[in-house]
Design a protein around this motif. Structure first.
Motif, mmCIF file in Angstrom:
data_model
loop_
_atom_site.group_PDB
_atom_site.id
_atom_site.type_symbol
_atom_site.label_atom_id
_atom_site.label_comp_id
_atom_site.label_asym_id
_atom_site.label_seq_id
_atom_site.Cartn_x
_atom_site.Cartn_y
_atom_site.Cartn_z
ATOM 1 N N GLU A 17 0.815 -1.216 0.000
ATOM 2 C CA GLU A 17 0.000 0.000 0.000
ATOM 3 C C GLU A 17 0.848 1.265 0.000
ATOM 4 O O GLU A 17 0.446 2.286 -0.551
ATOM 5 C CB GLU A 17 -0.911 0.013 1.225
ATOM 6 N N ASN A 18 2.019 1.210 0.673
ATOM 7 C CA ASN A 18 2.860 2.402 0.786
ATOM 8 C C ASN A 18 4.327 1.984 0.852
ATOM 9 O O ASN A 18 4.857 1.724 1.935
ATOM 10 C CB ASN A 18 2.481 3.211 2.037
ATOM 11 N N ILE A 21 6.902 4.126 3.186
ATOM 12 C CA ILE A 21 6.744 4.225 4.635
ATOM 13 C C ILE A 21 8.128 4.135 5.294
ATOM 14 O O ILE A 21 8.990 3.381 4.846
ATOM 15 C CB ILE A 21 5.779 3.131 5.157
ATOM 16 N N VAL A 151 -3.523 0.599 -5.406
ATOM 17 C CA VAL A 151 -3.853 1.984 -5.068
ATOM 18 C C VAL A 151 -5.186 2.323 -5.714
ATOM 19 O O VAL A 151 -5.320 2.234 -6.943
ATOM 20 C CB VAL A 151 -2.752 2.955 -5.579
#
Length: 154
Positions: A17-18, A21, A151
């Motif tokens: 998702e990221n 991070i 996303v």
């Protein structure tokens, strides 16, 4: 997968998702120290669970306004096809190359500036890469995207 526990899977889901991070934030979310997270990331990279890191870019910012999928049906799908697919995968505008089940064995995703480039690419697949082995090409143009690379875009 051997060598991967639930904490590793949680890290992978968060990274999906990221990918940007921080180790500190990732550690907070999985309840581990940044050093432990770093060690787990290195292990996951060595195992091949993490294949790379990249940004999800809107192709329009690179003047690539046309996304197309090419489904290829080959007469003969032997060992020589892998070398050809590896060469195609290295082309700058090619986003993905897949082997698939069904009548059409190959799926290629690529971005283009215009539909003329789509036609040129289809011709290139026939002339330069597959020749008489290419029985059929089906081309699908994407008109809108709602989710990509995990996303949500809308």
């Amino acid at each position: 997968m051997p060598g991967i526990d639930e904490k590793d899977k949680e890290i992978l889901r968060i990274l999906r998702e990221n990918g940007r991070i921080t180790l500190t934030e990732l550690g907070k979310r999985v309840k581990l120290s940044p050093a432990s997270v770093k060690n787990r990331l290195e292990k996951l990279e060595k195992l091949g669970a993490i294949k790379g890191y990249s940004a999800v870019i809107d192709p329009a910012f690179l003047d690539e306004f046309v996304r197309a999928f090419f489904e290829l049906r080959l007469a003969i799908d032997d060992g020589s096809v892998d070398a050809i697919l590896s060469r195609i995968a290295k082309l700058d505008n090619v986003c993905a190359v897949y082997r698939r089940s069904g009548e059409n064995q190959i799926l290629i995703q690529a971005n283009f500036h215009n539909t003329d480039e789509v036609k040129d690419f289809a011709g290139l697949l026939k002339r330069k890469y597959f020749g008489k082995n290419l029985e059929r090409i089906e081309i699908t143009l994407i008109i809108d995207t709602f989710k990509e690379n995990w996303v949500t875009l809308r």
